[in-house]
Design a protein around this motif. Structure first.
Motif, PDB file in Angstrom:
ATOM      1  N   VAL A  68       0.837  -1.194   0.000  1.00  0.00           N
ATOM      2  CA  VAL A  68       0.000   0.000   0.000  1.00  0.00           C
ATOM      3  C   VAL A  68       0.874   1.247   0.000  1.00  0.00           C
ATOM      4  O   VAL A  68       1.880   1.322   0.700  1.00  0.00           O
ATOM      5  CB  VAL A  68      -0.973   0.010   1.200  1.00  0.00           C
ATOM      6  CG1 VAL A  68      -0.244   0.007   2.534  1.00  0.00           C
ATOM      7  CG2 VAL A  68      -1.927   1.196   1.130  1.00  0.00           C
ATOM      8  N   SER A  70       0.716   4.267   1.314  1.00  0.00           N
ATOM      9  CA  SER A  70       0.083   5.150   2.294  1.00  0.00           C
ATOM     10  C   SER A  70       0.873   6.433   2.517  1.00  0.00           C
ATOM     11  O   SER A  70       0.290   7.465   2.860  1.00  0.00           O
ATOM     12  CB  SER A  70      -0.083   4.425   3.628  1.00  0.00           C
ATOM     13  OG  SER A  70       1.183   4.105   4.171  1.00  0.00           O
ATOM     14  N   GLY A  73       0.116   8.703   5.428  1.00  0.00           N
ATOM     15  CA  GLY A  73      -1.039   9.585   5.433  1.00  0.00           C
ATOM     16  C   GLY A  73      -0.844  10.906   4.722  1.00  0.00           C
ATOM     17  O   GLY A  73      -1.668  11.810   4.833  1.00  0.00           O
ATOM     18  N   TRP A 118      -7.658  -2.826   1.359  1.00  0.00           N
ATOM     19  CA  TRP A 118      -7.457  -1.670   2.229  1.00  0.00           C
ATOM     20  C   TRP A 118      -8.027  -1.977   3.622  1.00  0.00           C
ATOM     21  O   TRP A 118      -7.408  -1.652   4.637  1.00  0.00           O
ATOM     22  CB  TRP A 118      -8.078  -0.405   1.643  1.00  0.00           C
ATOM     23  CG  TRP A 118      -7.973   0.772   2.574  1.00  0.00           C
ATOM     24  CD1 TRP A 118      -9.000   1.496   3.094  1.00  0.00           C
ATOM     25  CD2 TRP A 118      -6.784   1.345   3.113  1.00  0.00           C
ATOM     26  NE1 TRP A 118      -8.523   2.483   3.933  1.00  0.00           N
ATOM     27  CE2 TRP A 118      -7.157   2.409   3.952  1.00  0.00           C
ATOM     28  CE3 TRP A 118      -5.429   1.057   2.985  1.00  0.00           C
ATOM     29  CZ2 TRP A 118      -6.235   3.188   4.654  1.00  0.00           C
ATOM     30  CZ3 TRP A 118      -4.500   1.834   3.682  1.00  0.00           C
ATOM     31  CH2 TRP A 118      -4.905   2.885   4.501  1.00  0.00           C
ATOM     32  N   LYS A 122      -6.032  -1.894   7.294  1.00  0.00           N
ATOM     33  CA  LYS A 122      -6.497  -1.210   8.506  1.00  0.00           C
ATOM     34  C   LYS A 122      -6.627  -2.174   9.680  1.00  0.00           C
ATOM     35  O   LYS A 122      -6.394  -1.793  10.820  1.00  0.00           O
ATOM     36  CB  LYS A 122      -7.812  -0.478   8.239  1.00  0.00           C
ATOM     37  CG  LYS A 122      -7.631   0.713   7.301  1.00  0.00           C
ATOM     38  CD  LYS A 122      -8.838   1.611   7.233  1.00  0.00           C
ATOM     39  CE  LYS A 122     -10.025   0.955   6.608  1.00  0.00           C
ATOM     40  NZ  LYS A 122     -11.159   1.888   6.429  1.00  0.00           N
ATOM     41  N   PHE A 128      -3.083   2.798   9.850  1.00  0.00           N
ATOM     42  CA  PHE A 128      -3.589   3.012   8.499  1.00  0.00           C
ATOM     43  C   PHE A 128      -4.917   3.759   8.519  1.00  0.00           C
ATOM     44  O   PHE A 128      -5.153   4.638   7.686  1.00  0.00           O
ATOM     45  CB  PHE A 128      -3.726   1.688   7.744  1.00  0.00           C
ATOM     46  CG  PHE A 128      -2.408   1.101   7.321  1.00  0.00           C
ATOM     47  CD1 PHE A 128      -1.621   1.733   6.368  1.00  0.00           C
ATOM     48  CD2 PHE A 128      -1.950  -0.072   7.875  1.00  0.00           C
ATOM     49  CE1 PHE A 128      -0.403   1.202   5.974  1.00  0.00           C
ATOM     50  CE2 PHE A 128      -0.729  -0.619   7.491  1.00  0.00           C
ATOM     51  CZ  PHE A 128       0.048   0.020   6.543  1.00  0.00           C
ATOM     52  N   TYR A 131      -4.309   7.342   8.934  1.00  0.00           N
ATOM     53  CA  TYR A 131      -3.793   8.006   7.739  1.00  0.00           C
ATOM     54  C   TYR A 131      -4.912   8.593   6.889  1.00  0.00           C
ATOM     55  O   TYR A 131      -4.726   9.600   6.210  1.00  0.00           O
ATOM     56  CB  TYR A 131      -2.986   7.036   6.876  1.00  0.00           C
ATOM     57  CG  TYR A 131      -1.702   6.536   7.494  1.00  0.00           C
ATOM     58  CD1 TYR A 131      -1.114   7.153   8.588  1.00  0.00           C
ATOM     59  CD2 TYR A 131      -1.069   5.432   6.951  1.00  0.00           C
ATOM     60  CE1 TYR A 131       0.065   6.674   9.128  1.00  0.00           C
ATOM     61  CE2 TYR A 131       0.125   4.948   7.479  1.00  0.00           C
ATOM     62  CZ  TYR A 131       0.682   5.576   8.576  1.00  0.00           C
ATOM     63  OH  TYR A 131       1.860   5.102   9.088  1.00  0.00           O
ATOM     64  N   GLU A 132      -6.075   7.967   6.912  1.00  0.00           N
ATOM     65  CA  GLU A 132      -7.198   8.483   6.124  1.00  0.00           C
ATOM     66  C   GLU A 132      -7.558   9.908   6.540  1.00  0.00           C
ATOM     67  O   GLU A 132      -7.999  10.706   5.717  1.00  0.00           O
ATOM     68  CB  GLU A 132      -8.419   7.582   6.284  1.00  0.00           C
ATOM     69  CG  GLU A 132      -8.260   6.235   5.632  1.00  0.00           C
ATOM     70  CD  GLU A 132      -9.440   5.309   5.880  1.00  0.00           C
ATOM     71  OE1 GLU A 132      -9.838   4.625   4.929  1.00  0.00           O
ATOM     72  OE2 GLU A 132      -9.960   5.276   7.022  1.00  0.00           O
ATOM     73  N   PHE A 140      -5.447   5.574  -1.197  1.00  0.00           N
ATOM     74  CA  PHE A 140      -4.121   4.977  -1.217  1.00  0.00           C
ATOM     75  C   PHE A 140      -4.045   3.852  -2.253  1.00  0.00           C
ATOM     76  O   PHE A 140      -4.782   2.866  -2.147  1.00  0.00           O
ATOM     77  CB  PHE A 140      -3.746   4.432   0.163  1.00  0.00           C
ATOM     78  CG  PHE A 140      -3.832   5.454   1.256  1.00  0.00           C
ATOM     79  CD1 PHE A 140      -3.084   6.607   1.209  1.00  0.00           C
ATOM     80  CD2 PHE A 140      -4.678   5.272   2.321  1.00  0.00           C
ATOM     81  CE1 PHE A 140      -3.155   7.575   2.206  1.00  0.00           C
ATOM     82  CE2 PHE A 140      -4.767   6.205   3.340  1.00  0.00           C
ATOM     83  CZ  PHE A 140      -4.004   7.366   3.273  1.00  0.00           C
TER      84      PHE A 140
END
Length: 147
Positions: A68, A70, A73, A118, A122, A128, A131-132, A140
């Motif tokens: 991912v 990410s 974030g 995803w 999480k 994770f 990070y959203e 991502f």
């Protein structure tokens, strides 16, 4: 968090410290951040013909590694995303005794398969989900890397 607070040696690149630890510990990284064996090293081709090695969080599933983008974030994709999007194949280093290099096909996940993976990321780490909140709506990218 400042790098010194993460235990990164003075003058040493954060990613390089993770790469060195990965390679010297059969793919297990517990410092400066506890990743365990949840990373792979992706050899990402750059436009200039060189390769960048990126340590990336990974989930192994159904004979493939999923990574991912990410970027902790960030609202922007990490640079390696564009290299993977251009590549048909990449080498990855995977945990094991010894660490093994595997040539893989690259596929970017979309739609329901991306969303399901995803959700798994999480579940792997609450970080994770956090990070959203800081990514300003960025979705991502997730890639499937399969031999």
């Amino acid at each position: 968090m400042p790098r010194a607070a993460l235990g990164v040696a003075s003058g040493m690149d954060f990613n390089q410290q993770i790469i060195d630890t990965f390679r010297s510990n059969a793919g297990e990284v517990n410092e400066p951040i506890p990743f365990g064996k949840g990373l792979v090293l992706v050899h990402v081709p750059k436009k200039d013909g060189t390769t960048r090695i990126a340590p990336v969080a990974a989930i192994q599933d159904d004979g493939a590694w999923h990574v991912v983008a990410s970027a902790a974030g960030s609202p922007k994709n990490p640079a390696w995303v564009y290299g993977l999007r251009r590549a048909e194949q990449v080498d990855i280093e995977v945990p094991g005794e010894p660490v093994e290099t595997v040539r893989t096909k690259v596929e970017e996940l979309t739609g329901e398969s991306r969303d399901a993976m995803w959700a798994r990321f999480k579940e792997l780490s609450s970080g994770f989900a956090g990070y959203e909140k800081t990514a300003e709506g960025r979705v991502f990218p997730i890639f499937r890397l399969q031999a």
